[in-house]
Design a protein around this motif. Structure first.
Motif, PDB file in Angstrom:
ATOM      1  N   ASP A 151     -13.395  -1.683  -3.909  1.00 11.45           N
ATOM      2  CA  ASP A 151     -14.214  -1.152  -2.220  1.00 11.45           C
ATOM      3  C   ASP A 151     -13.643  -0.732  -1.350  1.00 11.45           C
ATOM      4  O   ASP A 151     -13.150  -0.644  -0.861  1.00 11.45           O
ATOM      5  CB  ASP A 151     -14.912  -2.713  -1.855  1.00 11.45           C
ATOM      6  N   ASN A 152     -14.657   0.383  -0.902  1.00  7.18           N
ATOM      7  CA  ASN A 152     -14.232   1.547   0.447  1.00  7.18           C
ATOM      8  C   ASN A 152     -14.497   0.955   1.865  1.00  7.18           C
ATOM      9  O   ASN A 152     -13.729   1.628   2.367  1.00  7.18           O
ATOM     10  CB  ASN A 152     -15.213   2.689  -0.003  1.00  7.18           C
ATOM     11  N   GLN A 153     -14.784   0.166   1.331  1.00  3.39           N
ATOM     12  CA  GLN A 153     -15.302  -0.622   2.619  1.00  3.39           C
ATOM     13  C   GLN A 153     -13.405  -1.094   2.712  1.00  3.39           C
ATOM     14  O   GLN A 153     -13.970  -2.045   4.218  1.00  3.39           O
ATOM     15  CB  GLN A 153     -16.561  -1.965   2.736  1.00  3.39           C
ATOM     16  N   MET A 154     -13.027  -1.714   2.283  1.00  2.41           N
ATOM     17  CA  MET A 154     -11.816  -2.141   2.091  1.00  2.41           C
ATOM     18  C   MET A 154     -10.566  -1.776   2.754  1.00  2.41           C
ATOM     19  O   MET A 154      -9.713  -2.068   2.706  1.00  2.41           O
ATOM     20  CB  MET A 154     -11.194  -2.920   1.082  1.00  2.41           C
ATOM     21  N   ASN A 155     -11.010  -0.226   2.927  1.00  3.46           N
ATOM     22  CA  ASN A 155      -9.718   1.536   2.752  1.00  3.46           C
ATOM     23  C   ASN A 155      -9.322   0.502   4.046  1.00  3.46           C
ATOM     24  O   ASN A 155      -8.020   0.588   4.376  1.00  3.46           O
ATOM     25  CB  ASN A 155     -10.334   2.227   3.092  1.00  3.46           C
ATOM     26  N   GLY A 156      -9.511  -0.056   5.606  1.00  2.79           N
ATOM     27  CA  GLY A 156      -9.426  -0.189   6.591  1.00  2.79           C
ATOM     28  C   GLY A 156      -8.440  -1.505   6.385  1.00  2.79           C
ATOM     29  O   GLY A 156      -7.264  -1.312   7.366  1.00  2.79           O
ATOM     30  N   LEU A 157      -8.741  -2.644   6.057  1.00  2.00           N
ATOM     31  CA  LEU A 157      -7.785  -3.702   6.049  1.00  2.00           C
ATOM     32  C   LEU A 157      -6.166  -3.287   5.331  1.00  2.00           C
ATOM     33  O   LEU A 157      -5.193  -3.501   5.411  1.00  2.00           O
ATOM     34  CB  LEU A 157      -8.984  -4.746   4.840  1.00  2.00           C
ATOM     35  N   ILE A 158      -6.882  -2.288   3.752  1.00  3.75           N
ATOM     36  CA  ILE A 158      -5.880  -2.053   2.627  1.00  3.75           C
ATOM     37  C   ILE A 158      -4.486  -1.227   3.882  1.00  3.75           C
ATOM     38  O   ILE A 158      -2.832  -1.514   4.061  1.00  3.75           O
ATOM     39  CB  ILE A 158      -5.606  -1.350   2.062  1.00  3.75           C
ATOM     40  N   GLU A 159      -5.498  -0.170   4.640  1.00  6.82           N
ATOM     41  CA  GLU A 159      -4.112   0.716   5.904  1.00  6.82           C
ATOM     42  C   GLU A 159      -3.216  -0.088   5.913  1.00  6.82           C
ATOM     43  O   GLU A 159      -2.009  -0.261   6.656  1.00  6.82           O
ATOM     44  CB  GLU A 159      -4.855   1.881   6.345  1.00  6.82           C
ATOM     45  N   HIS A 160      -3.681  -1.517   7.300  1.00  9.99           N
ATOM     46  CA  HIS A 160      -3.878  -2.006   7.843  1.00  9.99           C
ATOM     47  C   HIS A 160      -2.679  -3.006   7.585  1.00  9.99           C
ATOM     48  O   HIS A 160      -1.174  -3.817   7.515  1.00  9.99           O
ATOM     49  CB  HIS A 160      -4.223  -3.457   8.613  1.00  9.99           C
TER      50      HIS A 160
END
Length: 189
Positions: free
Chosen positions: A17-26
């Motif tokens: 899910d592309n919306q999770m990219n920020g969370l994954i980066e953190h």
């Protein structure tokens, strides 16, 4: 690789899910900071806190142990001098410094889910991420109690992108462990 062997970050990545990219980066950023702290603790002779934090942080990265091992090897090559462990006086001063940050009776803030976590529809995975975060908050408390305030602050800073009130929660973890009743020695027969 079976799901139960994957880190919480990899499980979120599998949602695709592309919306999770920020969370994954953190999460990746927090894991990278943990790798460095674990390696620095180990090479300075603080093996106990290093291993404890490694166990807590491994939930964020499936390859955490290998990365920490490589970082330790790299730092060991540069290391000069003798390993130094924090004295009891340093530990006490560090714990007191942490406890001084927050008045007693302050409610734990991260009992509520951080906004970033709410994006995850899978309740079980969200709960797993919350538990992983709690383990790292406990890891910060452990660093404070072991006379490693600089490392504790570095980990808190990394975690603050996920849990805005992390400092308060870490202080409460320290407070709880300091005020925990010690087991009384059993009477000798």
């Amino acid at each position: 690789m079976p799901d139960q062997e994957l880190s919480v970050t990899d499980k979120i990545r599998k949602l695709n899910d592309n919306q999770m990219n920020g969370l994954i980066e953190h999460l990746e950023s927090v894991a990278d900071e943990c790798v460095q702290i674990v390696a620095e603790l180990w090479t300075s002779g603080a093996m106990g806190p290093s291993l404890s934090l490694a166990v807590k942080a491994a939930v964020l990265d499936t390859h955490f142990q290998e990365k920490a091992g490589s970082a330790i090897a790299a730092l060991s090559e540069k290391a000069v001098g003798h390993p130094v462990d924090a004295s009891d006086a340093q530990r006490r001063a560090s714990t007191e410094k942490c406890l001084a940050r927050l008045p007693d009776g302050h409610a734990r803030k991260s009992a509520q889910e951080p906004e970033m976590f709410i994006q995850i529809d899978n309740v079980r995975l969200r709960h797993e991420l919350q538990r992983a975060t709690d383990r790292l908050i406990a890891g910060c408390a452990l660093l404070w109690q072991n006379g490693e305030p600089e490392m504790a602050v570095r980990l808190e800073t990394a975690l603050s992108t996920l849990v805005p009130c992390v400092q308060d929660d870490v202080t409460l973890f320290v407070n709880a462990s300091v005020n925990q009743p010690r087991p009384s020695p059993s009477p000798k027969m």
